[in-house]
Design a protein around this motif. Structure first.
Motif, PDB file in Angstrom:
ATOM      1  N   GLU A 294     -12.118  24.640  30.897  1.00  0.00           N
ATOM      2  CA  GLU A 294     -13.469  25.195  30.988  1.00  0.00           C
ATOM      3  C   GLU A 294     -13.437  26.663  30.598  1.00  0.00           C
ATOM      4  OE1 GLU A 294     -14.685  24.658  35.022  1.00  0.00           O
ATOM      5  OE2 GLU A 294     -14.783  22.483  34.855  1.00  0.00           O
ATOM      6  N   ALA A 295     -14.525  27.144  29.976  1.00  0.00           N
ATOM      7  CA  ALA A 295     -14.617  28.544  29.584  1.00  0.00           C
ATOM      8  C   ALA A 295     -15.974  29.095  29.986  1.00  0.00           C
ATOM      9  CB  ALA A 295     -14.415  28.680  28.081  1.00  0.00           C
ATOM     10  N   HIS A 296     -15.971  30.384  30.375  1.00  0.00           N
ATOM     11  CA  HIS A 296     -17.197  31.049  30.807  1.00  0.00           C
ATOM     12  C   HIS A 296     -17.129  32.511  30.358  1.00  0.00           C
ATOM     13  CE1 HIS A 296     -20.598  32.017  33.361  1.00  0.00           C
ATOM     14  NE2 HIS A 296     -19.897  32.999  33.905  1.00  0.00           N
ATOM     15  N   LEU A 297     -18.200  33.005  29.745  1.00  0.00           N
ATOM     16  CA  LEU A 297     -18.267  34.393  29.290  1.00  0.00           C
ATOM     17  C   LEU A 297     -19.370  35.108  30.049  1.00  0.00           C
ATOM     18  CD1 LEU A 297     -17.333  36.578  27.190  1.00  0.00           C
ATOM     19  CD2 LEU A 297     -19.236  35.776  25.759  1.00  0.00           C
ATOM     20  N   GLU A 298     -19.011  36.233  30.664  1.00  0.00           N
ATOM     21  CA  GLU A 298     -20.007  37.031  31.371  1.00  0.00           C
ATOM     22  C   GLU A 298     -19.610  38.502  31.295  1.00  0.00           C
ATOM     23  OE1 GLU A 298     -21.977  37.467  35.802  1.00  0.00           O
ATOM     24  OE2 GLU A 298     -21.083  35.557  35.234  1.00  0.00           O
ATOM     25  N   ASN A 299     -20.563  39.336  30.861  1.00  0.00           N
ATOM     26  CA  ASN A 299     -20.359  40.784  30.772  1.00  0.00           C
ATOM     27  C   ASN A 299     -19.103  41.159  29.992  1.00  0.00           C
ATOM     28  OD1 ASN A 299     -22.692  41.276  32.302  1.00  0.00           O
ATOM     29  ND2 ASN A 299     -21.562  41.062  34.204  1.00  0.00           N
ATOM     30  N   GLY A 300     -18.838  40.451  28.895  1.00  0.00           N
ATOM     31  CA  GLY A 300     -17.704  40.777  28.048  1.00  0.00           C
ATOM     32  C   GLY A 300     -16.362  40.280  28.545  1.00  0.00           C
ATOM     33  N   ILE A 301     -16.362  39.513  29.627  1.00  0.00           N
ATOM     34  CA  ILE A 301     -15.114  38.956  30.148  1.00  0.00           C
ATOM     35  C   ILE A 301     -15.158  37.439  29.995  1.00  0.00           C
ATOM     36  CG2 ILE A 301     -13.592  38.693  32.145  1.00  0.00           C
ATOM     37  CD1 ILE A 301     -14.765  41.349  33.190  1.00  0.00           C
ATOM     38  N   LEU A 302     -14.202  36.921  29.248  1.00  0.00           N
ATOM     39  CA  LEU A 302     -14.075  35.480  29.059  1.00  0.00           C
ATOM     40  C   LEU A 302     -13.071  34.956  30.076  1.00  0.00           C
ATOM     41  CD1 LEU A 302     -14.396  32.835  27.412  1.00  0.00           C
ATOM     42  CD2 LEU A 302     -12.488  33.645  25.993  1.00  0.00           C
ATOM     43  N   GLU A 303     -13.500  33.983  30.880  1.00  0.00           N
ATOM     44  CA  GLU A 303     -12.582  33.339  31.819  1.00  0.00           C
ATOM     45  C   GLU A 303     -12.381  31.903  31.375  1.00  0.00           C
ATOM     46  OE1 GLU A 303     -12.153  33.542  36.416  1.00  0.00           O
ATOM     47  OE2 GLU A 303     -13.462  31.820  35.983  1.00  0.00           O
ATOM     48  N   ILE A 304     -11.130  31.532  31.174  1.00  0.00           N
ATOM     49  CA  ILE A 304     -10.783  30.165  30.800  1.00  0.00           C
ATOM     50  C   ILE A 304      -9.950  29.571  31.926  1.00  0.00           C
ATOM     51  CG2 ILE A 304      -9.620  28.671  29.134  1.00  0.00           C
ATOM     52  CD1 ILE A 304     -10.063  30.841  27.031  1.00  0.00           C
ATOM     53  N   ARG A 305     -10.404  28.419  32.433  1.00  0.00           N
ATOM     54  CA  ARG A 305      -9.642  27.694  33.459  1.00  0.00           C
ATOM     55  C   ARG A 305      -8.859  26.608  32.760  1.00  0.00           C
ATOM     56  NH1 ARG A 305      -9.730  23.146  36.628  1.00  0.00           N
ATOM     57  NH2 ARG A 305     -11.640  22.393  35.669  1.00  0.00           N
ATOM     58  N   LEU A 306      -7.542  26.654  32.940  1.00  0.00           N
ATOM     59  CA  LEU A 306      -6.636  25.681  32.330  1.00  0.00           C
ATOM     60  C   LEU A 306      -6.040  24.842  33.459  1.00  0.00           C
ATOM     61  CD1 LEU A 306      -5.050  28.464  30.205  1.00  0.00           C
ATOM     62  CD2 LEU A 306      -6.297  26.554  29.202  1.00  0.00           C
ATOM     63  N   PRO A 307      -6.634  23.683  33.743  1.00  0.00           N
ATOM     64  CA  PRO A 307      -6.146  22.875  34.862  1.00  0.00           C
ATOM     65  C   PRO A 307      -4.760  22.289  34.598  1.00  0.00           C
ATOM     66  CG  PRO A 307      -7.897  21.729  33.696  1.00  0.00           C
ATOM     67  CD  PRO A 307      -7.749  23.070  33.049  1.00  0.00           C
ATOM     68  N   LYS A 308      -3.955  22.283  35.629  1.00  0.00           N
ATOM     69  CA  LYS A 308      -2.614  21.699  35.520  1.00  0.00           C
ATOM     70  C   LYS A 308      -2.718  20.183  35.593  1.00  0.00           C
ATOM     71  CE  LYS A 308      -0.418  25.572  37.910  1.00  0.00           C
ATOM     72  NZ  LYS A 308       0.338  25.982  39.114  1.00  0.00           N
ATOM     73  N   HIS A 309      -1.836  19.503  34.870  1.00  0.00           N
ATOM     74  CA  HIS A 309      -1.733  18.054  34.991  1.00  0.00           C
ATOM     75  C   HIS A 309      -1.260  17.710  36.394  1.00  0.00           C
ATOM     76  CE1 HIS A 309      -2.575  15.776  31.412  1.00  0.00           C
ATOM     77  NE2 HIS A 309      -1.986  16.692  30.652  1.00  0.00           N
ATOM     78  N   GLU A 310      -1.701  16.583  36.892  1.00  0.00           N
ATOM     79  CA  GLU A 310      -1.301  16.146  38.235  1.00  0.00           C
ATOM     80  C   GLU A 310       0.214  16.060  38.370  1.00  0.00           C
ATOM     81  OE1 GLU A 310      -3.140  15.635  41.007  1.00  0.00           O
ATOM     82  OE2 GLU A 310      -4.876  16.335  39.868  1.00  0.00           O
ATOM     83  N   ARG A 311       0.896  15.677  37.287  1.00  0.00           N
ATOM     84  CA  ARG A 311       2.342  15.464  37.364  1.00  0.00           C
ATOM     85  C   ARG A 311       3.130  16.743  37.631  1.00  0.00           C
ATOM     86  NH1 ARG A 311       1.153  14.843  31.932  1.00  0.00           N
ATOM     87  NH2 ARG A 311       2.176  16.342  30.569  1.00  0.00           N
ATOM     88  N   ILE A 312       2.528  17.926  37.405  1.00  0.00           N
ATOM     89  CA  ILE A 312       3.277  19.165  37.654  1.00  0.00           C
ATOM     90  C   ILE A 312       2.818  19.907  38.904  1.00  0.00           C
ATOM     91  CG2 ILE A 312       3.743  19.452  35.201  1.00  0.00           C
ATOM     92  CD1 ILE A 312       1.824  21.986  35.504  1.00  0.00           C
ATOM     93  N   LYS A 313       1.753  19.416  39.545  1.00  0.00           N
ATOM     94  CA  LYS A 313       1.267  20.094  40.750  1.00  0.00           C
ATOM     95  C   LYS A 313       2.247  19.873  41.897  1.00  0.00           C
ATOM     96  CE  LYS A 313      -3.632  19.726  39.653  1.00  0.00           C
ATOM     97  NZ  LYS A 313      -4.905  19.119  40.083  1.00  0.00           N
ATOM     98  N   PRO A 314       2.408  20.884  42.744  1.00  0.00           N
ATOM     99  CA  PRO A 314       3.306  20.704  43.897  1.00  0.00           C
ATOM    100  C   PRO A 314       2.789  19.579  44.799  1.00  0.00           C
ATOM    101  CG  PRO A 314       2.511  22.977  43.738  1.00  0.00           C
ATOM    102  CD  PRO A 314       1.782  22.180  42.708  1.00  0.00           C
ATOM    103  N   ARG A 315       3.708  18.815  45.325  1.00  0.00           N
ATOM    104  CA  ARG A 315       3.319  17.755  46.273  1.00  0.00           C
ATOM    105  C   ARG A 315       4.418  17.563  47.284  1.00  0.00           C
ATOM    106  NH1 ARG A 315       4.989  12.258  44.837  1.00  0.00           N
ATOM    107  NH2 ARG A 315       6.437  12.410  43.098  1.00  0.00           N
ATOM    108  N   THR A 316       4.025  17.054  48.418  1.00  0.00           N
ATOM    109  CA  THR A 316       4.992  16.781  49.486  1.00  0.00           C
ATOM    110  C   THR A 316       5.337  15.287  49.441  1.00  0.00           C
ATOM    111  OG1 THR A 316       3.993  18.494  50.826  1.00  0.00           O
ATOM    112  CG2 THR A 316       5.338  16.874  51.978  1.00  0.00           C
ATOM    113  N   ILE A 317       6.614  15.004  49.563  1.00  0.00           N
ATOM    114  CA  ILE A 317       7.058  13.607  49.538  1.00  0.00           C
ATOM    115  C   ILE A 317       7.307  13.165  50.978  1.00  0.00           C
ATOM    116  CG2 ILE A 317       8.880  12.027  48.753  1.00  0.00           C
ATOM    117  CD1 ILE A 317       9.232  13.996  46.377  1.00  0.00           C
ATOM    118  N   GLU A 318       6.647  12.091  51.333  1.00  0.00           N
ATOM    119  CA  GLU A 318       6.778  11.562  52.693  1.00  0.00           C
ATOM    120  C   GLU A 318       8.144  10.922  52.880  1.00  0.00           C
ATOM    121  OE1 GLU A 318       4.812   8.064  55.430  1.00  0.00           O
ATOM    122  OE2 GLU A 318       3.653   8.876  53.752  1.00  0.00           O
TER     123      GLU A 318
END
Length: 132
Positions: free
Chosen positions: A106-130
């Motif tokens: 996702e990308a958003h531009l406001e007041n000359g600042i561009l913010e881009i959100r780059l979501p991580k794939h589920e496979r690399i997100k930290p998780r706890t193993i039961e």
């Protein structure tokens, strides 16, 4: 080779084409901050003078490309009292890996600042193993 996917591509019909501008106009690298949370990477690019209509963001060959156009003639012809910045359009390219979920950027531009959100794939997100 990765398939080319445009995240956002907006072009003003009254200005030169992006390709012509790349060849004939001055381009500078915008200042950028990149940070990470558990779920996402965020890229903030500082693009003073760039409007949403003159901004192009695309994914191409595993690179995130940001191009922002200013009113070049106006910027060059100003009568500066103090000038600490370079004059030019903005261009920056970042190599991104397969850890990014490209379909949800996702990308958003406001007041000359561009913010881009780059979501991580589920496979690399930290998780706890039961433990069983």
């Amino acid at each position: 080779m990765a398939e080319t996917k445009d995240v956002m591509e907006v072009q003003s019909q009254t200005q030169k084409s992006w390709e012509e501008a790349l060849e004939r106009e001055s381009w500078v690298a915008p200042l950028v901050d990149i940070y990470e949370t558990d779920n996402d990477y965020y890229l903030n690019a500082y693009l003073p003078g760039v409007t949403k209509e003159n901004l192009k963001i695309k994914l191409e060959d595993e690179h995130l490309i940001i191009m922002g156009r200013i009113n070049f003639d106006e910027a060059v012809n100003r009568k500066y009292v103090l000038k600490e910045t370079e004059t030019g359009n903005f261009y920056r390219s970042f190599k991104i890996g397969d850890s990014i979920d490209e379909s949800n950027i996702e990308a958003h531009l406001e007041n000359g600042i561009l913010e881009i959100r780059l979501p991580k794939h589920e496979r690399i997100k930290p998780r706890t193993i039961e433990i069983k």
